[in-house]
Write a protein that holds these residues in place. Structure first.
Motif, PDB file in Angstrom:
ATOM      1  N   MET A 224       0.829  -1.205   0.000  1.00  0.00           N
ATOM      2  CA  MET A 224       0.000   0.000   0.000  1.00  0.00           C
ATOM      3  C   MET A 224       0.863   1.254   0.000  1.00  0.00           C
ATOM      4  O   MET A 224       1.985   1.233   0.489  1.00  0.00           O
ATOM      5  N   PRO A 225       0.309   2.358  -0.484  1.00  0.00           N
ATOM      6  CA  PRO A 225       1.026   3.634  -0.380  1.00  0.00           C
ATOM      7  C   PRO A 225       1.034   4.100   1.087  1.00  0.00           C
ATOM      8  O   PRO A 225       0.302   3.550   1.917  1.00  0.00           O
ATOM      9  N   PRO A 226       1.807   5.121   1.410  1.00  0.00           N
ATOM     10  CA  PRO A 226       1.806   5.644   2.781  1.00  0.00           C
ATOM     11  C   PRO A 226       0.434   6.209   3.152  1.00  0.00           C
ATOM     12  O   PRO A 226      -0.179   6.930   2.357  1.00  0.00           O
ATOM     13  N   VAL A 227      -0.020   5.875   4.356  1.00  0.00           N
ATOM     14  CA  VAL A 227      -1.308   6.363   4.861  1.00  0.00           C
ATOM     15  C   VAL A 227      -1.215   6.589   6.368  1.00  0.00           C
ATOM     16  O   VAL A 227      -0.317   6.085   7.033  1.00  0.00           O
ATOM     17  N   VAL A 228      -2.187   7.324   6.883  1.00  0.00           N
ATOM     18  CA  VAL A 228      -2.407   7.442   8.320  1.00  0.00           C
ATOM     19  C   VAL A 228      -3.562   6.509   8.648  1.00  0.00           C
ATOM     20  O   VAL A 228      -4.594   6.535   7.978  1.00  0.00           O
ATOM     21  N   TRP A 229      -3.372   5.682   9.670  1.00  0.00           N
ATOM     22  CA  TRP A 229      -4.392   4.706  10.064  1.00  0.00           C
ATOM     23  C   TRP A 229      -5.210   5.244  11.235  1.00  0.00           C
ATOM     24  O   TRP A 229      -4.681   5.910  12.122  1.00  0.00           O
ATOM     25  N   ALA A 230      -6.498   4.901  11.248  1.00  0.00           N
ATOM     26  CA  ALA A 230      -7.378   5.258  12.357  1.00  0.00           C
ATOM     27  C   ALA A 230      -8.365   4.119  12.574  1.00  0.00           C
ATOM     28  O   ALA A 230      -8.592   3.287  11.688  1.00  0.00           O
ATOM     29  N   ILE A 231      -8.953   4.112  13.761  1.00  0.00           N
ATOM     30  CA  ILE A 231      -9.958   3.104  14.128  1.00  0.00           C
ATOM     31  C   ILE A 231     -11.221   3.847  14.547  1.00  0.00           C
ATOM     32  O   ILE A 231     -11.140   4.913  15.171  1.00  0.00           O
ATOM     33  N   ASP A 232     -12.377   3.295  14.203  1.00  0.00           N
ATOM     34  CA  ASP A 232     -13.621   3.958  14.592  1.00  0.00           C
ATOM     35  C   ASP A 232     -13.943   3.682  16.057  1.00  0.00           C
ATOM     36  O   ASP A 232     -13.332   2.831  16.716  1.00  0.00           O
ATOM     37  N   GLN A 233     -14.898   4.420  16.582  1.00  0.00           N
ATOM     38  CA  GLN A 233     -15.260   4.325  17.998  1.00  0.00           C
ATOM     39  C   GLN A 233     -15.756   2.929  18.374  1.00  0.00           C
ATOM     40  O   GLN A 233     -15.425   2.418  19.441  1.00  0.00           O
ATOM     41  N   GLU A 234     -16.508   2.298  17.509  1.00  0.00           N
ATOM     42  CA  GLU A 234     -17.075   0.971  17.786  1.00  0.00           C
ATOM     43  C   GLU A 234     -15.992  -0.086  18.010  1.00  0.00           C
ATOM     44  O   GLU A 234     -16.169  -1.008  18.793  1.00  0.00           O
ATOM     45  N   HIS A 235     -14.875   0.034  17.333  1.00  0.00           N
ATOM     46  CA  HIS A 235     -13.811  -0.972  17.405  1.00  0.00           C
ATOM     47  C   HIS A 235     -12.589  -0.514  18.199  1.00  0.00           C
ATOM     48  O   HIS A 235     -11.606  -1.243  18.295  1.00  0.00           O
ATOM     49  N   ALA A 236     -12.651   0.669  18.789  1.00  0.00           N
ATOM     50  CA  ALA A 236     -11.493   1.231  19.491  1.00  0.00           C
ATOM     51  C   ALA A 236     -10.999   0.322  20.618  1.00  0.00           C
ATOM     52  O   ALA A 236      -9.797   0.264  20.888  1.00  0.00           O
ATOM     53  N   PHE A 237     -11.876  -0.424  21.245  1.00  0.00           N
ATOM     54  CA  PHE A 237     -11.488  -1.297  22.357  1.00  0.00           C
ATOM     55  C   PHE A 237     -10.420  -2.310  21.956  1.00  0.00           C
ATOM     56  O   PHE A 237      -9.669  -2.796  22.809  1.00  0.00           O
ATOM     57  N   THR A 238     -10.319  -2.634  20.683  1.00  0.00           N
ATOM     58  CA  THR A 238      -9.322  -3.619  20.252  1.00  0.00           C
ATOM     59  C   THR A 238      -7.900  -3.078  20.378  1.00  0.00           C
ATOM     60  O   THR A 238      -6.941  -3.836  20.254  1.00  0.00           O
ATOM     61  N   PHE A 239      -7.783  -1.772  20.664  1.00  0.00           N
ATOM     62  CA  PHE A 239      -6.472  -1.140  20.830  1.00  0.00           C
ATOM     63  C   PHE A 239      -6.205  -0.726  22.277  1.00  0.00           C
ATOM     64  O   PHE A 239      -5.304   0.064  22.537  1.00  0.00           O
ATOM     65  N   TYR A 240      -6.931  -1.286  23.230  1.00  0.00           N
ATOM     66  CA  TYR A 240      -6.692  -1.011  24.656  1.00  0.00           C
ATOM     67  C   TYR A 240      -5.565  -1.884  25.185  1.00  0.00           C
ATOM     68  O   TYR A 240      -5.622  -2.408  26.293  1.00  0.00           O
ATOM     69  N   PHE A 241      -4.531  -2.052  24.408  1.00  0.00           N
ATOM     70  CA  PHE A 241      -3.404  -2.928  24.741  1.00  0.00           C
ATOM     71  C   PHE A 241      -2.118  -2.251  24.303  1.00  0.00           C
ATOM     72  O   PHE A 241      -2.115  -1.472  23.342  1.00  0.00           O
ATOM     73  N   PRO A 242      -0.998  -2.580  24.966  1.00  0.00           N
ATOM     74  CA  PRO A 242       0.280  -2.072  24.458  1.00  0.00           C
ATOM     75  C   PRO A 242       0.450  -2.462  22.985  1.00  0.00           C
ATOM     76  O   PRO A 242      -0.041  -3.505  22.547  1.00  0.00           O
ATOM     77  N   ARG A 243       1.118  -1.641  22.241  1.00  0.00           N
ATOM     78  CA  ARG A 243       1.227  -1.789  20.788  1.00  0.00           C
ATOM     79  C   ARG A 243       1.576  -3.199  20.325  1.00  0.00           C
ATOM     80  O   ARG A 243       0.950  -3.730  19.428  1.00  0.00           O
ATOM     81  N   ASN A 244       2.578  -3.805  20.911  1.00  0.00           N
ATOM     82  CA  ASN A 244       3.039  -5.108  20.433  1.00  0.00           C
ATOM     83  C   ASN A 244       2.383  -6.297  21.124  1.00  0.00           C
ATOM     84  O   ASN A 244       2.816  -7.433  20.934  1.00  0.00           O
ATOM     85  N   CYS A 245       1.363  -6.059  21.889  1.00  0.00           N
ATOM     86  CA  CYS A 245       0.675  -7.140  22.608  1.00  0.00           C
ATOM     87  C   CYS A 245      -0.114  -8.012  21.625  1.00  0.00           C
ATOM     88  O   CYS A 245      -1.065  -7.544  21.000  1.00  0.00           O
ATOM     89  N   PRO A 246       0.254  -9.288  21.498  1.00  0.00           N
ATOM     90  CA  PRO A 246      -0.520 -10.166  20.612  1.00  0.00           C
ATOM     91  C   PRO A 246      -1.872 -10.485  21.256  1.00  0.00           C
ATOM     92  O   PRO A 246      -1.959 -10.699  22.468  1.00  0.00           O
ATOM     93  N   ARG A 247      -2.908 -10.507  20.424  1.00  0.00           N
ATOM     94  CA  ARG A 247      -4.252 -10.757  20.948  1.00  0.00           C
ATOM     95  C   ARG A 247      -5.157 -11.248  19.834  1.00  0.00           C
ATOM     96  O   ARG A 247      -4.925 -10.944  18.656  1.00  0.00           O
ATOM     97  N   ILE A 248      -6.170 -11.968  20.245  1.00  0.00           N
ATOM     98  CA  ILE A 248      -7.187 -12.444  19.315  1.00  0.00           C
ATOM     99  C   ILE A 248      -8.528 -11.946  19.826  1.00  0.00           C
ATOM    100  O   ILE A 248      -8.876 -12.148  20.991  1.00  0.00           O
ATOM    101  N   VAL A 249      -9.254 -11.277  18.953  1.00  0.00           N
ATOM    102  CA  VAL A 249     -10.569 -10.732  19.269  1.00  0.00           C
ATOM    103  C   VAL A 249     -11.576 -11.437  18.375  1.00  0.00           C
ATOM    104  O   VAL A 249     -11.376 -11.513  17.158  1.00  0.00           O
TER     105      VAL A 249
END
Length: 171
Positions: free
Chosen positions: A26-51
């Protein structure tokens, strides 16, 4: 619409488009997450997880295997060795203007912008596990994510995310 970017860095003043290491096609982009799915990022950046989430497409056998002992519609599983890092982490939720973003993956809640983005606000986020439990999310810990990953990939569960699996312990 609220869009966010989560970071462990509280000093970001501008988000510049960049090539993501796992999406070099992909070309360079800025990534964002919507409010509904924001909880999937309540972890340290490199924390492996399955949702994974309940859906109508899950057969009875898989429903019992993955949701049989919970009333929650969402389950997040993390490797046990990440517990302290999750508990102690302070994350920073940057609120981003939605004007230049477009949907990248509606199911996952991912949005992208090809333009530089200045955050509207930054809020420190702590007590991640409590926040998740307050949202009625079933948070589980396991010594190793590999068995769950294989089970999910070979099931009728179709609404799932496998995050930072390259950081998971080897079998």
């Amino acid at each position: 619409m609220h869009l966010y970017h989560f970071s462990e860095d509280p000093t970001i003043e501008v988000f510049h488009p960049r090539v993501k290491h796992s999406r070099t096609d992909m070309p360079p982009v800025v990534w964002a997450i919507d409010q509904e799915h924001a909880f999937t990022f309540y972890f340290p950046r490199n924390c492996p997880r399955i949702v994974y989430k309940k859906s109508d497409e899950i057969n009875e056998q898989d429903y019992q295997k993955f949701f049989g002992l919970t009333i929650s519609d969402i389950v997040i599983t993390v490797e046990t060795n990440w517990y302290e890092a999750i508990k102690e982490a302070t994350l920073y939720r940057y609120t981003l203007p939605s004007t230049t973003f477009e949907v990248f993956d509606e199911t996952a809640g991912y949005y992208i912008s090809y333009q530089t983005v200045e955050p509207l606000q930054m809020d420190p986020i702590t007590d991640h596990l409590e926040r998740l439990m307050d949202m009625n999310i079933d948070v589980r810990f396991t010594p190793n994510l590999h068995p769950l990953r294989e089970a999910i990939l070979n099931s009728t569960v179709n609404d799932f995310g496998i995050h930072r699996f390259n950081q998971a312990k080897s079998l």
